[in-house]
Design an enzyme around this catalytic site. Structure first.
Site, PDB file in Angstrom:
ATOM      1  N   GLU A   1     -64.000 -19.940 -16.615  1.00 40.88           N
ATOM      2  CA  GLU A   1     -63.102 -18.853 -17.037  1.00 40.88           C
ATOM      3  C   GLU A   1     -63.656 -17.491 -16.609  1.00 40.88           C
ATOM      4  OE1 GLU A   1     -62.874 -20.085 -21.137  1.00 40.88           O
ATOM      5  OE2 GLU A   1     -61.780 -21.865 -20.496  1.00 40.88           O
TER       6      GLU A   1
ATOM      7  N   GLY B   1     -65.832 -27.220 -25.798  1.00 46.58           N
ATOM      8  CA  GLY B   1     -64.996 -26.068 -26.109  1.00 46.58           C
ATOM      9  C   GLY B   1     -64.189 -26.315 -27.379  1.00 46.58           C
ATOM     10  N   GLY B   2     -62.924 -26.715 -27.196  1.00 45.83           N
ATOM     11  CA  GLY B   2     -61.995 -26.855 -28.323  1.00 45.83           C
ATOM     12  C   GLY B   2     -62.555 -27.632 -29.515  1.00 45.83           C
TER      13      GLY B   2
ATOM     14  N   GLU C   1     -68.654 -28.922 -15.227  1.00 45.00           N
ATOM     15  CA  GLU C   1     -67.369 -28.817 -15.923  1.00 45.00           C
ATOM     16  C   GLU C   1     -66.233 -28.792 -14.889  1.00 45.00           C
ATOM     17  OE1 GLU C   1     -67.849 -27.051 -20.069  1.00 45.00           O
ATOM     18  OE2 GLU C   1     -67.620 -25.355 -18.710  1.00 45.00           O
TER      19      GLU C   1
ATOM     20  N   GLY D   1     -60.041 -27.736 -21.378  1.00 41.39           N
ATOM     21  CA  GLY D   1     -58.940 -27.330 -22.248  1.00 41.39           C
ATOM     22  C   GLY D   1     -57.621 -28.017 -21.934  1.00 41.39           C
TER      23      GLY D   1
ATOM     24  N   HIS E   1     -69.304 -19.812 -16.334  1.00 44.40           N
ATOM     25  CA  HIS E   1     -68.198 -20.624 -16.859  1.00 44.40           C
ATOM     26  C   HIS E   1     -66.970 -20.412 -15.976  1.00 44.40           C
ATOM     27  CE1 HIS E   1     -65.035 -22.109 -19.466  1.00 44.40           C
ATOM     28  NE2 HIS E   1     -65.983 -22.801 -20.082  1.00 44.40           N
TER      29      HIS E   1
ATOM     30  N   ASN F   1     -69.069 -24.101 -27.095  1.00 44.07           N
ATOM     31  CA  ASN F   1     -68.576 -22.853 -26.515  1.00 44.07           C
ATOM     32  C   ASN F   1     -67.351 -22.435 -27.329  1.00 44.07           C
ATOM     33  OD1 ASN F   1     -67.660 -20.747 -24.984  1.00 44.07           O
ATOM     34  ND2 ASN F   1     -67.042 -21.995 -23.225  1.00 44.07           N
ATOM     35  N   TRP F   2     -67.558 -21.477 -28.209  1.00 45.18           N
ATOM     36  CA  TRP F   2     -66.443 -21.051 -29.078  1.00 45.18           C
ATOM     37  C   TRP F   2     -65.437 -20.173 -28.336  1.00 45.18           C
ATOM     38  CZ3 TRP F   2     -68.769 -19.269 -34.480  1.00 45.18           C
ATOM     39  CH2 TRP F   2     -69.374 -20.357 -35.106  1.00 45.18           C
ATOM     40  N   LYS F   3     -65.789 -19.744 -27.137  1.00 45.75           N
ATOM     41  CA  LYS F   3     -64.923 -18.827 -26.359  1.00 45.75           C
ATOM     42  C   LYS F   3     -64.545 -17.613 -27.215  1.00 45.75           C
ATOM     43  CE  LYS F   3     -63.364 -22.805 -23.794  1.00 45.75           C
ATOM     44  NZ  LYS F   3     -62.481 -23.328 -22.785  1.00 45.75           N
TER      45      LYS F   3
ATOM     46  N   SER G   1     -62.885 -31.257 -22.158  1.00 46.49           N
ATOM     47  CA  SER G   1     -62.104 -32.097 -23.069  1.00 46.49           C
ATOM     48  C   SER G   1     -62.911 -33.218 -23.723  1.00 46.49           C
ATOM     49  CB  SER G   1     -60.865 -32.661 -22.368  1.00 46.49           C
ATOM     50  OG  SER G   1     -60.003 -31.600 -21.975  1.00 46.49           O
TER      51      SER G   1
HETATM   52  C1  PEP Z   1     -65.473 -25.316 -22.027  1.00 46.41           C
HETATM   53  O1  PEP Z   1     -64.747 -24.353 -22.069  1.00 46.41           O
HETATM   54  O2  PEP Z   1     -66.657 -25.174 -21.691  1.00 46.41           O
HETATM   55  C2  PEP Z   1     -64.921 -26.623 -22.388  1.00 46.41           C
HETATM   56  C3  PEP Z   1     -65.570 -27.686 -22.031  1.00 46.41           C
HETATM   57  O3  PEP Z   1     -63.720 -26.627 -23.071  1.00 46.41           O
HETATM   58  P1  PEP Z   1     -62.942 -27.902 -23.660  1.00 46.41           P
HETATM   59  O4  PEP Z   1     -63.960 -28.780 -24.332  1.00 46.41           O
HETATM   60  O5  PEP Z   1     -61.957 -27.332 -24.619  1.00 46.41           O
HETATM   61  O6  PEP Z   1     -62.306 -28.584 -22.494  1.00 46.41           O
END
Ligand code: PEP
Length: 253
Positions: free
Chosen positions: A100, A237-238, A170, A176, A98, A9-11, A216
């Site tokens: 967010e 994500g990150g 999640e 994040g 998601h 997920n590049w957001k 994470s």
């Molecule tokens: C996400 O936004 O779906 C996610 C899992 O982010 P991160 O890996 O950065 O926690």
């Protein structure tokens, strides 16, 4: 045997040029990776999607996804993208729900149910996200909340339709934050989700469902989480913004 999925997920990261560079680097790293029952899905901003479809057209185990879509087929919804537009461009997956989107754009189960329906009608496979905020876990309400999220958005679907869904658990407190759920916490919730699906649709359907963990995940913790029996991969994500890290996570799956 259910499919292992390592989704990115590049957001709202990467310019067009940066995104294409990252895609090319990921392609170079993953092209020779083992593919048996394992795929990667790169969920990028809309601006990258056309090029992503082209970049990965010949690569069987790397797919492309959007991070959201509208619930209507088309119409006067300025600034929105419809599932029909995504599907017609050759995008096979879309993240829905998601945290967010829930937190910043007020998406609730009723809206997500409509989005899931429209996505499926357009032959897009939803990666449906669920998960609890910290205060809910601290008061032991996490299983009940995830049950509500999954039931209200998905359990009107037929067994055939639920077979098209990927679920991503999640926990909001892990997204994040660098605070990852323990493998035991992830396994407990994944088993709970699978049991909910089994109770409603039967064990055969539940056994085929891919349930991803997100929050994470990094190269140094991915293997322990992915080894859990009900964890079928991750939503990253990150760590998906660096080709080396995403590749290492893919290889841990
Ligand atoms: C996400 O936004 O779906 C996610 C899992 O982010 P991160 O890996 O950065 O926690």
């Amino acid at each position: 045997m259910r499919q292992t999925i390592i989704a990115a997920n590049w957001k709202m990261h990467k310019t067009l040029e940066e995104g294409l560079e990252l895609a090319v680097a990921i392609k170079a790293h993953l092209q020779s990776a083992p593919t048996t029952d394992k795929i990667a899905i790169l969920c990028t901003p809309y601006i990258h999607l056309f090029h992503m479809v082209e970049t990965f057209r010949e690569v069987d185990h790397i797919h492309v996804g959007a991070q959201n879509c509208h619930q209507e087929l088309q119409g006067a919804y300025t600034g929105e993208i419809s599932p029909q537009q995504l599907s017609a461009m050759g995008v096979p997956y879309v993240i829905l729900g998601h945290s967010e989107r829930r937190q910043y754009f007020g998406e609730d189960e009723a809206l997500l149910k409509a989005k899931v329906d429209q996505a499926l009608a357009q032959e897009l496979q939803p990666i449906f996200c669920c998960g609890e905020p910290l205060e809910v876990r601290e008061t032991d309400g996490h299983k009940a909340l995830v049950k509500k999220q999954v039931e209200e958005a998905l359990f009107h679907l037929s067994a055939e339709q639920i077979g098209e869904i990927v679920i991503a658990y999640e926990p909001v407190w892990a997204i994040g934050t660098g605070k990852v759920a323990s493998p035991e916490q992830a396994q407990e919730m994944h088993a709970h989700i699978r049991q909910l699906v089994a109770d409603h649709y039967g064990t055969a359907t539940a056994d085929k469902l891919s349930i991803l963990y997100g929050g994470s995940v990094k190269p140094n913790n991915a293997a322990d989480i992915f080894q859990q029996p009900d964890v079928d991969g991750g939503l990253i994500g990150g760590a998906s913004l660096k080709a080396e890290d995403f590749t290492a996570i893919y290889q841990a799956g």
